[in-house]
Design a protein around this motif. Structure first.
Motif, PDB file in Angstrom:
ATOM      1  N   LEU A  68       0.820  -1.217   0.000  1.00  0.00           N
ATOM      2  CA  LEU A  68       0.000   0.000   0.000  1.00  0.00           C
ATOM      3  C   LEU A  68       0.847   1.256   0.000  1.00  0.00           C
ATOM      4  O   LEU A  68       0.822   2.014   0.962  1.00  0.00           O
ATOM      5  CB  LEU A  68      -0.873   0.022   1.237  1.00  0.00           C
ATOM      6  CG  LEU A  68      -2.099  -0.864   1.223  1.00  0.00           C
ATOM      7  CD1 LEU A  68      -2.677  -0.928   2.604  1.00  0.00           C
ATOM      8  CD2 LEU A  68      -3.103  -0.304   0.263  1.00  0.00           C
ATOM      9  N   ILE A  70       0.992   4.451  -0.492  1.00  0.00           N
ATOM     10  CA  ILE A  70       0.096   5.570  -0.752  1.00  0.00           C
ATOM     11  C   ILE A  70       0.882   6.870  -0.918  1.00  0.00           C
ATOM     12  O   ILE A  70       0.484   7.754  -1.657  1.00  0.00           O
ATOM     13  CB  ILE A  70      -0.913   5.715   0.411  1.00  0.00           C
ATOM     14  CG1 ILE A  70      -1.826   4.487   0.464  1.00  0.00           C
ATOM     15  CG2 ILE A  70      -1.749   6.956   0.289  1.00  0.00           C
ATOM     16  CD1 ILE A  70      -2.720   4.355  -0.720  1.00  0.00           C
ATOM     17  N   GLU A 123      -0.360  -2.922   6.112  1.00  0.00           N
ATOM     18  CA  GLU A 123      -1.663  -2.377   5.741  1.00  0.00           C
ATOM     19  C   GLU A 123      -1.796  -0.888   6.057  1.00  0.00           C
ATOM     20  O   GLU A 123      -1.029  -0.097   5.552  1.00  0.00           O
ATOM     21  CB  GLU A 123      -2.767  -3.172   6.450  1.00  0.00           C
ATOM     22  CG  GLU A 123      -2.810  -4.630   6.024  1.00  0.00           C
ATOM     23  CD  GLU A 123      -3.767  -4.879   4.889  1.00  0.00           C
ATOM     24  OE1 GLU A 123      -4.957  -4.670   5.072  1.00  0.00           O
ATOM     25  OE2 GLU A 123      -3.312  -5.286   3.809  1.00  0.00           O
ATOM     26  N   ASP A 124      -2.758  -0.540   6.938  1.00  0.00           N
ATOM     27  CA  ASP A 124      -3.029   0.857   7.253  1.00  0.00           C
ATOM     28  C   ASP A 124      -1.789   1.595   7.725  1.00  0.00           C
ATOM     29  O   ASP A 124      -1.531   2.728   7.337  1.00  0.00           O
ATOM     30  CB  ASP A 124      -4.064   0.953   8.383  1.00  0.00           C
ATOM     31  CG  ASP A 124      -5.369   0.309   7.988  1.00  0.00           C
ATOM     32  OD1 ASP A 124      -5.548   0.084   6.784  1.00  0.00           O
ATOM     33  OD2 ASP A 124      -6.183   0.036   8.875  1.00  0.00           O
ATOM     34  N   VAL A 265      -5.053   2.827 -11.116  1.00  0.00           N
ATOM     35  CA  VAL A 265      -6.209   2.097 -10.593  1.00  0.00           C
ATOM     36  C   VAL A 265      -7.375   2.132 -11.580  1.00  0.00           C
ATOM     37  O   VAL A 265      -8.048   1.125 -11.795  1.00  0.00           O
ATOM     38  CB  VAL A 265      -6.630   2.672  -9.229  1.00  0.00           C
ATOM     39  CG1 VAL A 265      -7.942   2.082  -8.769  1.00  0.00           C
ATOM     40  CG2 VAL A 265      -5.560   2.393  -8.202  1.00  0.00           C
ATOM     41  N   LYS A 269      -5.058  -1.903 -11.838  1.00  0.00           N
ATOM     42  CA  LYS A 269      -3.745  -2.127 -11.229  1.00  0.00           C
ATOM     43  C   LYS A 269      -3.394  -3.606 -11.301  1.00  0.00           C
ATOM     44  O   LYS A 269      -4.278  -4.457 -11.366  1.00  0.00           O
ATOM     45  CB  LYS A 269      -3.730  -1.621  -9.785  1.00  0.00           C
ATOM     46  CG  LYS A 269      -4.625  -2.373  -8.852  1.00  0.00           C
ATOM     47  CD  LYS A 269      -4.500  -1.792  -7.471  1.00  0.00           C
ATOM     48  CE  LYS A 269      -5.190  -2.614  -6.419  1.00  0.00           C
ATOM     49  NZ  LYS A 269      -6.501  -3.112  -6.720  1.00  0.00           N
ATOM     50  N   ILE A 313     -13.926   2.661  -8.308  1.00  0.00           N
ATOM     51  CA  ILE A 313     -13.729   1.807  -7.134  1.00  0.00           C
ATOM     52  C   ILE A 313     -15.041   1.114  -6.758  1.00  0.00           C
ATOM     53  O   ILE A 313     -15.070  -0.061  -6.404  1.00  0.00           O
ATOM     54  CB  ILE A 313     -13.232   2.639  -5.926  1.00  0.00           C
ATOM     55  CG1 ILE A 313     -11.890   3.264  -6.222  1.00  0.00           C
ATOM     56  CG2 ILE A 313     -13.182   1.786  -4.667  1.00  0.00           C
ATOM     57  CD1 ILE A 313     -10.716   2.403  -6.018  1.00  0.00           C
TER      58      ILE A 313
ATOM     59  N   GLU B  93     -10.423  -4.599  -0.492  1.00  0.00           N
ATOM     60  CA  GLU B  93      -9.033  -4.481  -0.052  1.00  0.00           C
ATOM     61  C   GLU B  93      -8.750  -3.044   0.410  1.00  0.00           C
ATOM     62  O   GLU B  93      -9.390  -2.100  -0.050  1.00  0.00           O
ATOM     63  CB  GLU B  93      -8.080  -4.908  -1.148  1.00  0.00           C
ATOM     64  CG  GLU B  93      -8.349  -4.246  -2.474  1.00  0.00           C
ATOM     65  CD  GLU B  93      -7.427  -4.770  -3.573  1.00  0.00           C
ATOM     66  OE1 GLU B  93      -6.227  -4.838  -3.332  1.00  0.00           O
ATOM     67  OE2 GLU B  93      -7.924  -5.076  -4.663  1.00  0.00           O
ATOM     68  N   THR B  94      -7.778  -2.937   1.316  1.00  0.00           N
ATOM     69  CA  THR B  94      -7.503  -1.649   1.948  1.00  0.00           C
ATOM     70  C   THR B  94      -7.216  -0.557   0.923  1.00  0.00           C
ATOM     71  O   THR B  94      -7.674   0.572   1.073  1.00  0.00           O
ATOM     72  CB  THR B  94      -6.301  -1.775   2.893  1.00  0.00           C
ATOM     73  OG1 THR B  94      -6.443  -2.971   3.620  1.00  0.00           O
ATOM     74  CG2 THR B  94      -6.240  -0.623   3.853  1.00  0.00           C
ATOM     75  N   LEU B  95      -6.467  -0.903  -0.125  1.00  0.00           N
ATOM     76  CA  LEU B  95      -6.110   0.107  -1.108  1.00  0.00           C
ATOM     77  C   LEU B  95      -7.352   0.749  -1.707  1.00  0.00           C
ATOM     78  O   LEU B  95      -7.438   1.965  -1.856  1.00  0.00           O
ATOM     79  CB  LEU B  95      -5.246  -0.519  -2.212  1.00  0.00           C
ATOM     80  CG  LEU B  95      -4.792   0.455  -3.280  1.00  0.00           C
ATOM     81  CD1 LEU B  95      -3.819   1.453  -2.716  1.00  0.00           C
ATOM     82  CD2 LEU B  95      -4.160  -0.262  -4.443  1.00  0.00           C
ATOM     83  N   ASN B  96      -8.342  -0.078  -2.056  1.00  0.00           N
ATOM     84  CA  ASN B  96      -9.557   0.465  -2.643  1.00  0.00           C
ATOM     85  C   ASN B  96     -10.315   1.344  -1.654  1.00  0.00           C
ATOM     86  O   ASN B  96     -10.904   2.347  -2.042  1.00  0.00           O
ATOM     87  CB  ASN B  96     -10.452  -0.665  -3.142  1.00  0.00           C
ATOM     88  CG  ASN B  96      -9.958  -1.218  -4.462  1.00  0.00           C
ATOM     89  OD1 ASN B  96      -8.943  -0.773  -4.984  1.00  0.00           O
ATOM     90  ND2 ASN B  96     -10.655  -2.200  -4.989  1.00  0.00           N
ATOM     91  N   VAL B  98      -8.963   3.147   0.771  1.00  0.00           N
ATOM     92  CA  VAL B  98      -8.223   4.410   0.866  1.00  0.00           C
ATOM     93  C   VAL B  98      -8.501   5.266  -0.359  1.00  0.00           C
ATOM     94  O   VAL B  98      -8.758   6.469  -0.256  1.00  0.00           O
ATOM     95  CB  VAL B  98      -6.710   4.118   0.985  1.00  0.00           C
ATOM     96  CG1 VAL B  98      -5.912   5.388   0.817  1.00  0.00           C
ATOM     97  CG2 VAL B  98      -6.394   3.464   2.308  1.00  0.00           C
TER      98      VAL B  98
END
Lengths: 334, 294
Positions: A68, A70, A123-124, A265, A269, A313, B93-96, B98
């Motif tokens: 992740l 980000i 993760e987070d 995305v 992805k 999404i 999933e976490t990415l989506n 966020v």
């Protein structure tokens, strides 16, 4: 021969199908400048391709290896500053600058992965860590006097020169960046068939299972971060040399950060062609909206970005490539 | 740094810390219940600012009265976002997750920019420039009120979540979704209320900020990362942690601004953030386990 174009073949050899799409795209882009005489349109396509390059680099770490990242723009900004500073202060060829950017981005990736893996951030927490890192770097570069501080640095034009990657016309840069994108996308395709690429995918799909079958996940996550960081930094170098300007809020900024991610995305992805199709759709749209409505309706361009991202999404979580695949499947059934 | 500067910095830090706490409280509530990092949180703060701006500039009412409008408006916005967007991606999933919220934040920020122009606005009312002088220390009146309301709301929400029936329903839904469903709790409704409250807290903070801070479409952004710092520091999902974390970060930034320089205050809080993430990601109230349930 005929069989090679059947829907069955296209679906079961998904990566090869994407490579064909890449080939078609490359040929279109190759002849495109013949029909364009506006340097502004050419500029839009160059910007688009720089974005593809960065989105594709992000795709390796986040799409393939499932990390992740980000705050991925940290690699972009560091690469941009390294190339620019070397060129402006020491008159070092841009090509060497790009190489140095790759080394710098790779080292930053090494640092990030070492710290993250050492302290087991997942993760987070991993996402927040990368975000905090990118904003830290933004603030640091804002306060660095030799990097121009908040005003940033302008790259002087030192004459049309292949070694400097500076040209009077936009055409040479267009072809060079096109080649960069082609090579990177082909590299991603080859990577997906190597042991390393398959390990990345295994980690993304199920980290615990990957570890259980004996994949050294720490090592391969580190490789993915270094690789992706180095390539993103090259993208940053290309960006600052092309726009001739490096400024902290631009190369480390929040909105640009999400822009790259949105493109990968929206395209899909974890696929080879996804970042290309996503960027080809969004970036020219954005440039057009900004040119047409920037004065009267500021914000419209990014409003649409945000809306498209949310819709994708919610309704197409695997992006355009996922939609394409689903359509092929539907044709097959009929 | 002499004693007077120090005390003045402490006062200023605490004042802003109260607002930070209220913003972080909303974020920690959303994370604690839904396990989602609300990347659009700063934009909800910004929306609250604009609700107050519109209410005050059209009707001339007191900005403190406009908080009532903010509460109703923000709760509805939050409930709709939860019902039609977040609820669909709770298991994604976490990415989506966020990215959906990042997309939402881009959307809201630019929508407001289109409607109200990107320029800074501010509101003027009786107390705007009024300050109390308490034995040589300046206490700005709107900041003092914002601080008091912020802290009071934090305590009220803590009471609400711990002791009321709705609060207990929300906690049950957060701790064990299946178990809550089995005992007849409407989990979706609890989630809507929780997200609504989280967003409303951010909105109220925005309304309070509007009384002394500039109002612009990007004004909420600096608060996103700051509130991430606070919730991680005060343990994700912990209300009292958000309150104390908010005050700590408020003080830290205030001291950093006078010891180093105003532009360095964020560097200090981000460094603190990175250190907490590395050495104590579960925060000051986290204990040994990574316990994040409220």
């Amino acid at each position: 021969m005929k069989q090679q174009f059947s829907i069955d073949y296209l679906l079961s050899n998904w990566n090869k199908t994407q490579i064909r799409l890449l080939g078609i795209w490359f040929i279109i882009m190759l002849v495109l400048p013949l029909f364009i005489d506006s340097s502004y349109i050419l500029h839009i396509f160059i910007a688009t391709m720089i974005y593809i390059f960065v989105a594709q680099s992000w795709n390796i770490l986040a799409g393939l290896a499932g990390q992740l990242s980000i705050g991925h723009i940290m690699y972009f900004g560091v690469g941009g500053y390294i190339t620019t500073l070397l060129f402006v202060n020491f008159n070092i060829s841009t090509w060497i600058g790009l190489l140095a950017a790759a080394v710098g981005g790779g080292l930053l990736g090494l640092f990030v992965s070492a710290v993250v893996l050492r302290y087991g951030l997942k993760e987070d927490y991993y996402a927040l860590f990368t975000l905090a890192m990118s904003q830290m770097l933004l603030l640091i570069f804002m306060n660095l006097p030799f990097a121009g501080g908040a005003e940033g640095i302008y790259v002087p034009f030192r004459g049309s020169n292949f070694l400097n990657l500076q040209f009077e016309s936009k055409l040479p840069f267009y072809y060079i960046i096109l080649l960069f994108v082609l090579l990177l996308s082909y590299f991603v395709y080859r990577l997906m068939n190597t042991k390393m690429g398959l390990y990345f995918i295994a980690i993304r799909e199920n980290e615990m299972a990957a570890e259980a079958i004996g994949i050294d996940i720490v090592k391969y996550k580190r490789y993915a971060t270094i690789l992706s960081g180095a390539l993103t930094a090259v993208g940053g170098g290309l960006f600052t040399i092309y726009t001739a300007y490096a400024e902290p809020n631009l190369v480390f900024g929040f909105s640009q950060n999400f822009e790259f991610i949105i493109m990968a995305v929206v395209g899909g992805k974890g696929t080879i062609f996804g970042p290309i199709i996503g960027t080809m759709f969004l970036k020219p749209l954005n440039e057009f909206l900004r040119a047409a409505y920037g004065g009267t309706l500021p914000g419209l361009a990014y409003l649409i970005y945000g809306g498209v991202l949310a819709i994708i999404i919610l309704f197409l979580p695997s992006g355009f490539m996922g939609l394409f695949r689903r359509l092929l499947n539907k044709f097959k059934k009929n | 740094m002499d004693m007077m500067t120090f005390i003045q910095a402490t006062i200023n830090g605490l004042m802003i810390g109260g607002i930070y706490a209220l913003i972080a409280l909303g974020l920690t509530m959303i994370y604690g219940v839904l396990k989602i990092i609300n990347f659009a949180h700063g934009e909800f703060v910004m929306l609250g600012m604009y609700v107050t701006y519109v209410a005050v500039s059209t009707t001339g009412m007191s900005p403190y009265l406009s908080i009532l409008i903010t509460i109703v408006f923000m709760f509805i916005v939050g409930a709709l976002v939860q019902k039609y967007m977040i609820n669909r991606i709770l298991n994604a999933e976490t990415l989506n997750q966020v990215l959906l919220l990042a997309g939402l934040s881009l959307f809201m920020r630019n929508l407001i920019m289109m409607i109200f122009s990107p320029n800074n606005q501010s509101i003027n009312f009786g107390l705007s420039h009024y300050s109390y002088l308490i034995s040589n220390y300046v206490v700005n009146a709107p900041r003092l009120i914002a601080f008091s309301v912020g802290v009071a709301l934090c305590l009220f929400l803590y009471y609400f979540i711990k002791n009321t029936k709705t609060g207990k329903m929300i906690r049950a839904s957060a701790q064990n979704r299946m178990g809550a469903l089995l005992t007849g709790i409407d989990v979706n409704r609890s989630f809507i209320i929780a997200f609504g409250i989280g967003v409303t807290a951010a909105g109220i903070a925005g309304s309070l900020l509007a009384t002394f801070y500039y109002i612009s479409p990007t004004a909420g952004q600096p608060f996103v990362l700051t509130s991430f710092v606070i919730v991680v520091l005060g343990t994700m999902g912990n209300f009292i942690g958000a309150l104390i974390g908010g005050l700590i970060i408020g003080l830290t930034e205030s001291y950093a601004a006078i010891i180093l320089s105003p532009s360095m205050k964020e560097v200090v809080s981000f460094s603190l953030f990175i250190l907490i993430l590395l050495f104590k990601p579960s925060g000051i109230f986290g204990g040994k386990k990574n316990e994040t349930t409220i």
